[in-house]
Structures are given as structure tokens and as C-alpha cells.
Design an enzyme around this catalytic site. Structure first.
Site, PDB file in Angstrom:
ATOM      1  N   HIS A 297       1.578 106.397  -3.532  1.00 34.89           N
ATOM      2  CA  HIS A 297       0.865 107.668  -3.316  1.00 34.89           C
ATOM      3  C   HIS A 297       1.881 108.770  -3.069  1.00 34.89           C
ATOM      4  O   HIS A 297       2.926 108.518  -2.473  1.00 34.89           O
ATOM      5  CB  HIS A 297      -0.052 107.552  -2.086  1.00 34.89           C
ATOM      6  CG  HIS A 297      -0.599 108.891  -1.643  1.00 34.89           C
ATOM      7  ND1 HIS A 297      -1.709 109.454  -2.214  1.00 34.89           N
ATOM      8  CD2 HIS A 297      -0.133 109.800  -0.739  1.00 34.89           C
ATOM      9  CE1 HIS A 297      -1.923 110.653  -1.662  1.00 34.89           C
ATOM     10  NE2 HIS A 297      -0.976 110.884  -0.762  1.00 34.89           N
TER      11      HIS A 297
ATOM     12  N   TYR B 238      -8.619 109.513   2.136  1.00 34.39           N
ATOM     13  CA  TYR B 238      -9.006 109.918   0.773  1.00 34.39           C
ATOM     14  C   TYR B 238     -10.329 110.688   0.769  1.00 34.39           C
ATOM     15  O   TYR B 238     -11.054 110.648  -0.229  1.00 34.39           O
ATOM     16  CB  TYR B 238      -9.113 108.688  -0.126  1.00 34.39           C
ATOM     17  CG  TYR B 238      -7.792 108.218  -0.706  1.00 34.39           C
ATOM     18  CD1 TYR B 238      -7.043 109.044  -1.555  1.00 34.39           C
ATOM     19  CD2 TYR B 238      -7.299 106.944  -0.450  1.00 34.39           C
ATOM     20  CE1 TYR B 238      -5.841 108.618  -2.110  1.00 34.39           C
ATOM     21  CE2 TYR B 238      -6.095 106.502  -1.005  1.00 34.39           C
ATOM     22  CZ  TYR B 238      -5.382 107.352  -1.833  1.00 34.39           C
ATOM     23  OH  TYR B 238      -4.200 106.916  -2.406  1.00 34.39           O
TER      24      TYR B 238
ATOM     25  N   ASN C 160      -1.789 101.333  -8.457  1.00 32.04           N
ATOM     26  CA  ASN C 160      -0.692 102.118  -9.030  1.00 32.04           C
ATOM     27  C   ASN C 160       0.481 102.329  -8.070  1.00 32.04           C
ATOM     28  O   ASN C 160       1.199 103.323  -8.165  1.00 32.04           O
ATOM     29  CB  ASN C 160      -1.224 103.417  -9.641  1.00 32.04           C
ATOM     30  CG  ASN C 160      -1.871 104.321  -8.608  1.00 32.04           C
ATOM     31  OD1 ASN C 160      -1.804 104.055  -7.409  1.00 32.04           O
ATOM     32  ND2 ASN C 160      -2.477 105.396  -9.065  1.00 32.04           N
TER      33      ASN C 160
ATOM     34  N   GLU D 299      -1.984 115.225   5.227  1.00 38.46           N
ATOM     35  CA  GLU D 299      -1.624 113.810   5.168  1.00 38.46           C
ATOM     36  C   GLU D 299      -0.509 113.429   6.151  1.00 38.46           C
ATOM     37  O   GLU D 299      -0.519 112.323   6.691  1.00 38.46           O
ATOM     38  CB  GLU D 299      -1.197 113.458   3.736  1.00 38.46           C
ATOM     39  CG  GLU D 299      -2.379 113.555   2.757  1.00 38.46           C
ATOM     40  CD  GLU D 299      -1.980 113.348   1.296  1.00 38.46           C
ATOM     41  OE1 GLU D 299      -0.779 113.189   1.001  1.00 38.46           O
ATOM     42  OE2 GLU D 299      -2.898 113.334   0.456  1.00 38.46           O
TER      43      GLU D 299
ATOM     44  N   LYS E  10       1.666 101.364  -1.630  1.00 39.51           N
ATOM     45  CA  LYS E  10       0.315 100.809  -1.493  1.00 39.51           C
ATOM     46  C   LYS E  10       0.364  99.273  -1.375  1.00 39.51           C
ATOM     47  O   LYS E  10       1.414  98.654  -1.606  1.00 39.51           O
ATOM     48  CB  LYS E  10      -0.522 101.247  -2.702  1.00 39.51           C
ATOM     49  CG  LYS E  10      -0.701 102.775  -2.794  1.00 39.51           C
ATOM     50  CD  LYS E  10      -1.622 103.165  -3.954  1.00 39.51           C
ATOM     51  CE  LYS E  10      -1.791 104.679  -4.023  1.00 39.51           C
ATOM     52  NZ  LYS E  10      -2.798 105.077  -5.063  1.00 39.51           N
TER      53      LYS E  10
HETATM   54  P1  DAT Z   1      -2.932 110.366  -7.586  1.00 38.32           P
HETATM   55  O1  DAT Z   1      -2.753 109.127  -6.752  1.00 38.32           O
HETATM   56  O2  DAT Z   1      -2.089 110.336  -8.828  1.00 38.32           O
HETATM   57  O3  DAT Z   1      -2.764 111.632  -6.788  1.00 38.32           O
HETATM   58  P2  DAT Z   1      -5.801 110.918  -7.520  1.00 38.32           P
HETATM   59  O4  DAT Z   1      -5.523 111.715  -6.284  1.00 38.32           O
HETATM   60  O5  DAT Z   1      -6.555 111.583  -8.602  1.00 38.32           O
HETATM   61  O6  DAT Z   1      -4.431 110.355  -8.137  1.00 38.32           O
HETATM   62  O7  DAT Z   1      -6.593 109.602  -7.139  1.00 38.32           O
HETATM   63  C1  DAT Z   1      -6.258 108.885  -5.960  1.00 38.32           C
HETATM   64  C2  DAT Z   1      -6.223 107.434  -6.292  1.00 38.32           C
HETATM   65  O8  DAT Z   1      -7.527 107.012  -6.700  1.00 38.32           O
HETATM   66  C3  DAT Z   1      -5.315 107.039  -7.458  1.00 38.32           C
HETATM   67  O9  DAT Z   1      -3.972 106.856  -7.065  1.00 38.32           O
HETATM   68  C4  DAT Z   1      -5.934 105.765  -7.918  1.00 38.32           C
HETATM   69  C5  DAT Z   1      -7.425 106.016  -7.709  1.00 38.32           C
HETATM   70  N1  DAT Z   1      -8.043 106.514  -8.941  1.00 38.32           N
HETATM   71  C6  DAT Z   1      -7.904 107.741  -9.488  1.00 38.32           C
HETATM   72  N2  DAT Z   1      -8.593 107.849 -10.633  1.00 38.32           N
HETATM   73  C7  DAT Z   1      -9.193 106.650 -10.808  1.00 38.32           C
HETATM   74  C8  DAT Z   1     -10.056 106.097 -11.793  1.00 38.32           C
HETATM   75  N3  DAT Z   1     -10.444 106.815 -12.852  1.00 38.32           N
HETATM   76  N4  DAT Z   1     -10.458 104.812 -11.663  1.00 38.32           N
HETATM   77  C9  DAT Z   1     -10.078 104.068 -10.593  1.00 38.32           C
HETATM   78  N5  DAT Z   1      -9.265 104.526  -9.605  1.00 38.32           N
HETATM   79  C10 DAT Z   1      -8.833 105.792  -9.726  1.00 38.32           C
HETATM   80 MG    MG Z   2      -3.873 112.438  -5.257  1.00 36.55          MG
END
Ligand code: DAT
Ligand code: MG
Length: 137
Positions: A115, A49, A112, A126, A9
Site C-alpha cells: 500500500h 479503507y 498486490n 493514514e 500487506k
Molecule cells: P491502490 O492500492 O493502488 O491505491 P485503491 O486505493 O484503488 O488502489 O484500492 C485499494 C485496494 O483495494 C487495492 O490495493 C486492492 C483493492 N482493490 C482495488 N480495486 C480492486 C478491484 N477492482 N477488485 C478487487 N480489489 C481491488
Molecule cells: Mg489507494
């Protein structure tokens, strides 16, 4: 052999850890079979997303993902989807296991670093989102 999609990212690119992240993939026998560096538009990030469109963080997530260049990687290997998720660690770095990419480098739940596709269904959406068959080796 399974394929999965990873993205380094914008925060990972800014922190200059592209090589560090790819090294961790390669050390665990995940093979890079496709790779490109691009900058997503806001609309690209929204479409990528799309499953999160009703979530409260959708707007800020897609702003962040389009703020700078990213490295998009297709990885291949035995159980690649699950093994990439293990290397990444939990979404929130505060909960991520020690030694995972997110525990070591992520600043917070949004920024974070990395991805990874979370299922075969996600990978099937994807990978072709970014790569044609000619770009996967
Ligand atoms: P991951 O990337 O672990 O698959 P996800 O698919 O639930 O997680 O969410 C996609 C992204 O969205 C994640 O990498 C960071 C952001 N995100 C997820 N939960 C969040 C939150 N509670 N607050 C802010 N950003 C968040
Ligand atoms: Mg995810």
C-alpha cells in the site's frame, strides 16, 4: 521533505519479501522514519479503507488485510508520496510497469503486496492512524 505511509500487506509478509520491499525503498532514497508489525482487526481494516466503503471489493479487501500480520512503514523523502507510488506500480499487477513491486510480486488486483498513500490528504489520515508523533523519527 514529504512523508507517506506504506504497508507491506499480508501476502508480502507471507511471501517473505519484507526485506526486498524495504530494500527497494531505501535504494530510491526513501528513508524509513517509522515502522511496526501488527495484525489489523477487520474493524481496523474497515476504518483504514473507509474511503472505499461503497466499493464492491470493500468486504473482501478488509478480510484480506486482516488475515495476517502486516508491516506498516512511514517513509520520508523529496516527493515521497509520488515516488512510492511509482515504485509500487499500478493497482492491478497486469497493468503495472515492469520492475515495479506489484509487477514483480503481486498475484492479482486484490493481493498486490503493498500500500502507499495516494495524496497528501491520504497521508495526513493514514500516518496518524497508526503512529503517534513519538514513533516517527
Ligand atoms: P491502490 O492500492 O493502488 O491505491 P485503491 O486505493 O484503488 O488502489 O484500492 C485499494 C485496494 O483495494 C487495492 O490495493 C486492492 C483493492 N482493490 C482495488 N480495486 C480492486 C478491484 N477492482 N477488485 C478487487 N480489489 C481491488
Ligand atoms: Mg489507494
Amino acid at each position: 521533505m514529504e512523508k507517506t505511509l506504506s504497508i507491506i500487506k499480508p501476502d508480502g509478509v507471507k511471501k517473505n519479501i519484507i526485506g526486498e520491499v524495504i530494500k527497494r525503498f531505501e535504494q530510491k532514497d526513501l528513508k524509513v522514519v517509522g515502522m511496526k508489525m501488527i495484525q489489523l482487526s477487520k474493524e481496523d481494516a474497515q476504518n483504514f479503507y473507509i474511503v472505499h466503503k461503497e466499493r464492491p471489493f470493500y468486504s473482501s479487501l478488509t478480510d484480506f488485510m486482516s488475515e495476517g500480520p502486516v508491516v506498516i512503514i512511514v517513509l520520508a523523502g523529496e516527493k515521497a508520496i509520488m515516488r512510492l507510488r511509482d515504485l509500487m506500480g499500478a493497482t492491478n499487477p497486469k497493468s503495472a510497469a515492469p520492475g515495479t513491486i506489484r509487477a514483480d510480486f503481486a498475484s492479482d488486483v486484490e493481493h498486490n503486496i503493498v500500500h502507499g498513500s495516494d495524496s497528501a490528504e491520504s497521508a495526513a489520515y493514514e500516518i496518524p492512524f497508526f503512529f503517534s508523533s513519538l514513533e516517527i523519527h
